[in-house]
Each structure stands twice: as C-alpha cells, then as structure tokens.
Motif scaffolding. Structure first.
Motif, PDB file in Angstrom:
ATOM      1  N   GLU A  44      51.582  77.624 -18.746  1.00  0.00           N
ATOM      2  CA  GLU A  44      51.086  76.345 -19.279  1.00  0.00           C
ATOM      3  C   GLU A  44      50.372  75.549 -18.188  1.00  0.00           C
ATOM      4  N   LYS A  45      50.925  75.571 -16.984  1.00  0.00           N
ATOM      5  CA  LYS A  45      50.340  74.818 -15.868  1.00  0.00           C
ATOM      6  C   LYS A  45      49.063  75.475 -15.350  1.00  0.00           C
ATOM      7  N   PHE A  46      49.012  76.799 -15.388  1.00  0.00           N
ATOM      8  CA  PHE A  46      47.872  77.558 -14.885  1.00  0.00           C
ATOM      9  C   PHE A  46      47.368  78.516 -15.961  1.00  0.00           C
ATOM     10  N   PRO A  47      46.700  77.989 -16.978  1.00  0.00           N
ATOM     11  CA  PRO A  47      46.180  78.862 -18.042  1.00  0.00           C
ATOM     12  C   PRO A  47      45.246  79.916 -17.437  1.00  0.00           C
ATOM     13  N   GLY A  48      45.331  81.105 -17.945  1.00  0.00           N
ATOM     14  CA  GLY A  48      44.500  82.186 -17.419  1.00  0.00           C
ATOM     15  C   GLY A  48      45.141  82.941 -16.270  1.00  0.00           C
ATOM     16  N   SER A  49      46.273  82.452 -15.793  1.00  0.00           N
ATOM     17  CA  SER A  49      46.961  83.169 -14.721  1.00  0.00           C
ATOM     18  C   SER A  49      47.852  84.256 -15.307  1.00  0.00           C
ATOM     19  N   LYS A  50      48.443  85.037 -14.421  1.00  0.00           N
ATOM     20  CA  LYS A  50      49.314  86.138 -14.819  1.00  0.00           C
ATOM     21  C   LYS A  50      50.701  85.944 -14.204  1.00  0.00           C
ATOM     22  N   MET A  79      54.183  96.493 -20.467  1.00  0.00           N
ATOM     23  CA  MET A  79      55.079  97.142 -19.521  1.00  0.00           C
ATOM     24  C   MET A  79      54.283  98.155 -18.711  1.00  0.00           C
ATOM     25  N   PHE A  80      54.512  98.171 -17.418  1.00  0.00           N
ATOM     26  CA  PHE A  80      53.925  99.176 -16.536  1.00  0.00           C
ATOM     27  C   PHE A  80      55.060 100.020 -15.981  1.00  0.00           C
ATOM     28  N   THR A  81      55.032 101.294 -16.291  1.00  0.00           N
ATOM     29  CA  THR A  81      55.976 102.243 -15.698  1.00  0.00           C
ATOM     30  C   THR A  81      55.189 103.493 -15.334  1.00  0.00           C
ATOM     31  N   GLY A  82      55.847 104.415 -14.688  1.00  0.00           N
ATOM     32  CA  GLY A  82      55.196 105.665 -14.309  1.00  0.00           C
ATOM     33  C   GLY A  82      54.725 106.487 -15.500  1.00  0.00           C
ATOM     34  N   LYS A  83      55.207 106.157 -16.692  1.00  0.00           N
ATOM     35  CA  LYS A  83      54.785 106.885 -17.896  1.00  0.00           C
ATOM     36  C   LYS A  83      53.379 106.495 -18.341  1.00  0.00           C
ATOM     37  N   ILE A  84      52.864 105.392 -17.811  1.00  0.00           N
ATOM     38  CA  ILE A  84      51.509 104.936 -18.152  1.00  0.00           C
ATOM     39  C   ILE A  84      50.622 105.241 -16.956  1.00  0.00           C
ATOM     40  N   LEU A  92      44.945  97.575 -18.904  1.00  0.00           N
ATOM     41  CA  LEU A  92      45.884  96.605 -19.453  1.00  0.00           C
ATOM     42  C   LEU A  92      45.997  95.363 -18.574  1.00  0.00           C
ATOM     43  N   TRP A  93      45.904  95.547 -17.267  1.00  0.00           N
ATOM     44  CA  TRP A  93      45.990  94.434 -16.319  1.00  0.00           C
ATOM     45  C   TRP A  93      44.980  93.346 -16.676  1.00  0.00           C
ATOM     46  N   GLY A  94      43.767  93.758 -16.996  1.00  0.00           N
ATOM     47  CA  GLY A  94      42.700  92.806 -17.262  1.00  0.00           C
ATOM     48  C   GLY A  94      42.987  91.849 -18.396  1.00  0.00           C
ATOM     49  N   ARG A  95      43.716  92.300 -19.397  1.00  0.00           N
ATOM     50  CA  ARG A  95      43.964  91.424 -20.548  1.00  0.00           C
ATOM     51  C   ARG A  95      45.397  90.902 -20.637  1.00  0.00           C
ATOM     52  N   SER A  96      46.250  91.336 -19.737  1.00  0.00           N
ATOM     53  CA  SER A  96      47.657  90.919 -19.772  1.00  0.00           C
ATOM     54  C   SER A  96      47.855  89.549 -19.161  1.00  0.00           C
ATOM     55  N   GLN A  97      48.777  88.810 -19.740  1.00  0.00           N
ATOM     56  CA  GLN A  97      49.210  87.547 -19.157  1.00  0.00           C
ATOM     57  C   GLN A  97      50.568  87.713 -18.484  1.00  0.00           C
ATOM     58  N   ILE A  98      51.384  88.595 -19.046  1.00  0.00           N
ATOM     59  CA  ILE A  98      52.697  88.892 -18.481  1.00  0.00           C
ATOM     60  C   ILE A  98      52.804  90.401 -18.328  1.00  0.00           C
ATOM     61  N   ILE A  99      53.102  90.818 -17.098  1.00  0.00           N
ATOM     62  CA  ILE A  99      53.250  92.239 -16.796  1.00  0.00           C
ATOM     63  C   ILE A  99      54.676  92.461 -16.334  1.00  0.00           C
ATOM     64  N   LEU A 100      55.383  93.315 -17.019  1.00  0.00           N
ATOM     65  CA  LEU A 100      56.743  93.689 -16.643  1.00  0.00           C
ATOM     66  C   LEU A 100      56.650  95.115 -16.120  1.00  0.00           C
ATOM     67  N   SER A 101      57.029  95.310 -14.865  1.00  0.00           N
ATOM     68  CA  SER A 101      56.702  96.568 -14.200  1.00  0.00           C
ATOM     69  C   SER A 101      57.768  96.991 -13.209  1.00  0.00           C
ATOM     70  N   THR A 102      57.750  98.282 -12.933  1.00  0.00           N
ATOM     71  CA  THR A 102      58.495  98.755 -11.774  1.00  0.00           C
ATOM     72  C   THR A 102      57.680  98.364 -10.536  1.00  0.00           C
ATOM     73  N   PRO A 103      58.337  98.102  -9.440  1.00  0.00           N
ATOM     74  CA  PRO A 103      57.596  97.700  -8.235  1.00  0.00           C
ATOM     75  C   PRO A 103      56.679  98.794  -7.703  1.00  0.00           C
ATOM     76  N   GLN A 104      57.042 100.052  -7.924  1.00  0.00           N
ATOM     77  CA  GLN A 104      56.227 101.157  -7.431  1.00  0.00           C
ATOM     78  C   GLN A 104      54.858 101.179  -8.107  1.00  0.00           C
ATOM     79  N   CYS A 105      54.810 100.870  -9.405  1.00  0.00           N
ATOM     80  CA  CYS A 105      53.519 100.847 -10.109  1.00  0.00           C
ATOM     81  C   CYS A 105      52.607  99.781  -9.524  1.00  0.00           C
ATOM     82  N   ILE A 106      53.141  98.590  -9.319  1.00  0.00           N
ATOM     83  CA  ILE A 106      52.314  97.506  -8.778  1.00  0.00           C
ATOM     84  C   ILE A 106      51.890  97.835  -7.356  1.00  0.00           C
TER      85      ILE A 106
END
Length: 147
Positions: A44-50, A79-84, A92-106
């Motif tokens: 809400e404070k930073f629209p367009g952020s992730k 969700m970002f996991t090794g299966k993707i 998906l990153w480009g259009r995502s607002q919330i990314i739930l991921s394993t740290p290895q993927c990021i």
C-alpha cells in the motif's frame, strides 16, 4: 476476511514497519500474520513494489502461499521452487507482487541476472536461524540491503 492481530503482534508489526526486525516467537504464535500485515502495508505504501517471502522448504513455501492467497486476494502472487525452471521464474517475476520462494531460487536467479531486487520493498526470511555462512539467505539479504 479480516484477521485480528493480538497486542504483541501489533507491537512487533509497528516496530517492523520502521526497522529491520527479527521476530522470535514460538511456533503457532503468529509470525506469519505479522509478515502478512507487513506485506500489505508495504504494498500500500509502495504501489508497484514487490515482496519476497523466503522459506527453506517447498512445503513451507506452499503453506505460506496458501495463507497469503487467502488474505491478500488483490495481489498477484507466485511460488518459486526448483520445480519451476528459471526462464518461467523470470517471466513470473515481472508480473508478481508477492513472491514466495526458496532462497536458492532467488540466489540463483540473482546470480544469473534473471531478476533484480531494485523494486523489492520487503524481504521476509522465515526460519532465519539458517542465516549462516554460505546459506542462500545470507546472499539474498546482502543483495537486498544494497538497494
């Protein structure tokens, strides 16, 4: 559906809105609710952020994803996991607002320059006691703090 935070959760939330925060609470005491409140506040404070929410295992990612999907309906989440594969994660990153991921993927996607953290307004690291030495949490946190 609206959630009601307990007094201690609200106090932690107020601190975390202003400062990098380590919330240490027993299992089941509502750390994920605090994370959800922070995610909503930052978007809400930073629209367009992730928002990036990291957890060390696929089952934990799925658990948090389902929780966030239930209460943050207005935001595109993935969700970002090794299966993707990395190409799909980059898309998906480009259009995502919330990314739930394993740290290895990021970490891998940052090192391969498939994503950047310039527009990330909140990084949440679940199970952060794993932030040791060469674990992916450390690399991602260091990259996040550069922005």
């Amino acid at each position: 559906m609206e959630l009601k935070a307990r007094e201690y959760q609200s106090a932690i939330f107020e601190t975390a809105k202003k400062h990098n925060t380590l919330a240490v609470l027993p299992t089941g005491m509502g750390k994920t609710l605090i994370a959800l409140m922070l995610a909503r506040e930052r978007l809400e404070k930073f629209p367009g952020s992730k928002i990036i929410f990291l957890a060390p295992t696929r089952p934990l990612i799925e658990q948090h994803y389902n929780y966030f999907k239930k209460y943050l309906l207005d935001y595109e989440q993935h969700m970002f996991t090794g299966k993707i594969n990395s190409r799909k994660r980059s898309e998906l990153w480009g259009r995502s607002q919330i990314i739930l991921s394993t740290p290895q993927c990021i970490e891998n996607d940052l090192k391969n320059e498939l994503i950047c953290l310039d527009d990330v307004s909140l990084l949440i690291e679940d199970e952060c006691h794993r932030c040791l030495k060469n674990y992916s949490y450390v690399y991602v946190a260091q990259e996040y703090l550069k922005n």
